[in-house]
Design a protein around this motif. Structure first.
Motif, short mmCIF file in Angstrom:
data_model
loop_
_atom_site.label_atom_id
_atom_site.label_comp_id
_atom_site.label_asym_id
_atom_site.label_seq_id
_atom_site.Cartn_x
_atom_site.Cartn_y
_atom_site.Cartn_z
N GLN A 214 23.11 55.17 43.69
CA GLN A 214 23.34 55.47 42.29
C GLN A 214 23.00 54.22 41.45
O GLN A 214 22.87 53.11 41.99
N ASP A 215 22.86 54.39 40.13
CA ASP A 215 22.74 53.22 39.26
C ASP A 215 23.94 52.31 39.51
O ASP A 215 25.08 52.79 39.65
N TYR A 216 23.69 51.01 39.55
CA TYR A 216 24.82 50.10 39.78
C TYR A 216 24.57 48.75 39.12
O TYR A 216 23.45 48.45 38.68
N GLN A 217 25.62 47.96 39.06
CA GLN A 217 25.56 46.62 38.48
C GLN A 217 26.23 45.63 39.42
O GLN A 217 27.24 45.95 40.05
N LEU A 218 25.67 44.43 39.48
CA LEU A 218 26.28 43.34 40.24
C LEU A 218 26.51 42.15 39.32
O LEU A 218 25.67 41.84 38.46
N ALA A 219 27.63 41.48 39.50
CA ALA A 219 27.89 40.24 38.77
C ALA A 219 26.86 39.20 39.20
O ALA A 219 26.48 39.12 40.36
N ASP A 220 26.41 38.39 38.23
CA ASP A 220 25.36 37.42 38.54
C ASP A 220 25.91 36.12 39.11
O ASP A 220 25.16 35.18 39.38
N ARG A 221 27.22 36.06 39.32
CA ARG A 221 27.81 34.90 39.99
C ARG A 221 29.05 35.33 40.74
O ARG A 221 29.55 36.45 40.58
N LEU A 222 29.56 34.42 41.55
CA LEU A 222 30.74 34.69 42.35
C LEU A 222 32.02 34.49 41.54
O LEU A 222 32.04 33.78 40.53
N VAL A 223 33.09 35.08 42.02
CA VAL A 223 34.41 34.90 41.42
C VAL A 223 34.88 33.47 41.68
O VAL A 223 34.73 32.95 42.79
N THR A 224 35.43 32.82 40.64
CA THR A 224 35.86 31.42 40.76
C THR A 224 37.33 31.32 41.15
O THR A 224 38.10 32.30 41.07
N ASN A 225 37.73 30.12 41.55
CA ASN A 225 39.15 29.87 41.86
C ASN A 225 40.04 30.16 40.66
O ASN A 225 41.13 30.72 40.81
N ASN A 226 39.59 29.77 39.48
CA ASN A 226 40.39 30.00 38.28
C ASN A 226 40.60 31.49 38.04
O ASN A 226 41.71 31.93 37.69
N GLU A 227 39.55 32.28 38.23
CA GLU A 227 39.66 33.73 38.02
C GLU A 227 40.56 34.35 39.09
O GLU A 227 41.35 35.27 38.78
N TYR A 228 40.48 33.85 40.30
CA TYR A 228 41.36 34.38 41.34
C TYR A 228 42.81 33.97 41.08
O TYR A 228 43.74 34.74 41.36
N LEU A 229 43.00 32.79 40.54
CA LEU A 229 44.35 32.33 40.21
C LEU A 229 44.99 33.22 39.16
O LEU A 229 46.21 33.43 39.15
N GLU A 230 44.18 33.78 38.27
CA GLU A 230 44.70 34.73 37.28
C GLU A 230 45.30 35.95 37.98
O GLU A 230 46.35 36.47 37.55
N PHE A 231 44.63 36.43 39.01
CA PHE A 231 45.14 37.53 39.81
C PHE A 231 46.47 37.16 40.46
O PHE A 231 47.43 37.95 40.45
N MET A 232 46.58 35.95 40.98
CA MET A 232 47.81 35.50 41.61
C MET A 232 48.93 35.40 40.58
O MET A 232 50.07 35.85 40.82
N THR A 233 48.62 34.81 39.42
CA THR A 233 49.63 34.63 38.37
C THR A 233 50.13 35.96 37.82
O THR A 233 51.29 36.11 37.44
N ALA A 234 49.24 36.96 37.85
CA ALA A 234 49.60 38.29 37.37
C ALA A 234 50.40 39.08 38.41
O ALA A 234 50.71 40.25 38.18
N GLY A 235 50.75 38.44 39.52
CA GLY A 235 51.54 39.11 40.55
C GLY A 235 50.74 39.90 41.54
O GLY A 235 51.25 40.84 42.18
N GLY A 236 49.46 39.53 41.72
CA GLY A 236 48.59 40.29 42.61
C GLY A 236 49.09 40.40 44.03
O GLY A 236 48.91 41.44 44.67
N TYR A 237 49.72 39.36 44.53
CA TYR A 237 50.22 39.39 45.91
C TYR A 237 51.59 40.06 46.02
O TYR A 237 52.10 40.23 47.12
N GLN A 238 52.15 40.45 44.88
CA GLN A 238 53.46 41.11 44.90
C GLN A 238 53.39 42.59 44.52
O GLN A 238 54.41 43.27 44.51
N ASN A 239 52.21 43.09 44.22
CA ASN A 239 52.07 44.46 43.73
C ASN A 239 51.21 45.27 44.69
O ASN A 239 50.00 45.04 44.81
#
Length: 417
Positions: A214-239
């Motif tokens: 199907q039509d699709y899109q890819l991010a042109d760069r990888l996810v950074t530590n800072n962006e992953y830390l946002e997931f952690m701060t938002a309770g990602g490992y607790q939800n």
């Protein structure tokens, strides 16, 4: 550029053989003798074992069948250093490799030197063109183990409370920023993926076949530590709502709360690297996350992971691979072309299970055990990492690990429809 001084058909291969074999020993050069025998978890093999196993591969599959009157270096090394080849015979349990104080490191190096001399003799005398294919497989196998060596060395040193430094010159160079993600759009349709041509590939990269996307899109760069830390701060490992059931169970039983090698000290995040313990570089690609973590992060972002077919199609028109790598395989050179971002930092998880391509057939004999029998309960990763040899990377390469594994250099690229 290699200098060829002989018309013998295997001269170029002899030079490549020597280069690859030397790199394995160079990787181990910074180690203390005590480091060679440590097995910090069942998935990790001691550096000494890697050096011996890659040598056993050449002895077993090249020398014994092809060099007349060859005698094995040690009659029990086949038992100690066979990894998983059932057709070759019994083997020492994987989780007990760290209990082998003998053979000594010195004897393992003598083993390598002995086999190298025999391979050199074989390549100097044989005119068999099929020999090149078999030795080339052995060299790519050794390059896989060079990456495993660096993965395992990092885990071994990180398990030590002293946090030993592997190499001082590998201290990270912090990035100052990360540009906003742009989305690369790809039209749907019928495409072909998989290896074709005469260049080297592993059997799991074939056959070349068609897929519909199907039509699709890819991010042109990888996810950074800072962006992953946002997931952690938002309770990602607790939800639990972001996680697959098995992923959530793993988070609970393993008590995960951050990627592997992250450590919080006095309110600041630090990370263990091959250059020692260092402050977390917020703009570097997040690394050492499992498939479960990658998938949970993508779900939290209302995105997904790419399929391996989507990933491969996105790389079709890339210029010659390898040109953007420094001579030191640990240091990929950043290139501005957006498609170059698909290679060289971390292996990228896909949402594709590791399964055979249509028409795949397992080869006869022990060599047929190389990939096919692992096509179960594993997920595919694509691209390459900062510890991958430059000439070992290609768009069709299918790396694979269990979804809970995270000691490999693995990260996240987002996708969407």
């Amino acid at each position: 550029m290699l200098s060829i001084t002989s018309n013998h058909p295997h001269t170029l291969l002899k030079n490549r053989y020597q280069q690859v074999r030397q790199i394995s020993e160079q990787i181990c050069q910074p180690l203390a003798i005590e480091d060679y025998t440590i097995q910090s978890m069942p998935d990790v093999s001691p550096p000494k074992w890697h050096l011996a196993h890659t040598t056993w591969f050449f002895e077993t599959f090249v020398l014994l069948p092809h060099l007349p009157d060859y005698t094995v270096f040690h009659p029990q090394f086949g038992y100690l250093f066979n990894s998983y080849y059932e057709a070759v015979g019994a083997r020492h349990p994987r989780h007990q490799r760290g209990m082998l104080s003998r053979p000594t490191v010195a004897e393992v190096y003598r083993y390598r030197a002995s086999v190298d001399r025999a391979i050199n003799e074989l390549l100097s005398t044989s005119q068999d063109p099929a020999l090149a294919t078999l030795i080339d497989l052995g060299l790519h196998h050794e390059q896989q183990h060079q990456e495993l060596l660096l993965m395992d060395i990092k885990h071994i040193l990180a398990s030590n409370p002293l946090r030993p430094i592997y190499r001082h010159d590998l201290a990270p160079h912090p990035a100052t920023t990360a540009r906003k993600i742009e989305w690369l759009k790809y039209p749907g349709g019928l495409y072909s993926i998989g290896h074709e041509g005469n260049e080297f590939s592993f059997d799991n990269e074939s056959p070349h076949h068609q897929v519909y996307l199907q039509d699709y899109q890819l991010a042109d760069r990888l996810v950074t530590n800072n962006e992953y830390l946002e997931f952690m701060t938002a309770g990602g490992y607790q939800n639990s709502k972001y996680w697959l059931a098995e992923g959530w169970a793993t988070v609970q039983t393993q008590q995960w709360h951050a990627p592997l090698y992250w450590e919080q000290i006095d309110g600041q995040w630090w990370i263990m690297t091959l250059g020692g313990l260092d402050r977390l570089d917020m703009y570097a690609p997040v690394c050492h996350v499992s498939f479960y973590e990658a998938d949970a992060y993508a779900t939290w972002r209302c995105k997904r992971l790419p399929t391996e077919a989507e990933w491969e199609i996105a790389t079709v028109n890339i210029p010659q691979l390898g040109n953007f790598f420094d001579s030191d395989f640990l240091h990929p050179i950043p290139v501005n072309h957006p498609h170059y971002q698909f290679f060289g930092d971390v292996w990228e998880w896909t949402q594709s299970a590791y399964l055979p391509y249509p028409g795949f057939q397992i080869a006869d004999g022990a060599i047929g055990e190389y990939n096919g029998k692992f096509m179960c309960n594993q997920m595919v990763l694509r691209g390459g990492a900062c510890v991958t040899s430059a000439d070992h990377i290609r768009p069709t390469y299918r790396n694979f690990f269990p979804p809970s594994a995270r000691w490999q250099f693995s990260g996240i690229r987002l996708a969407s429809y």
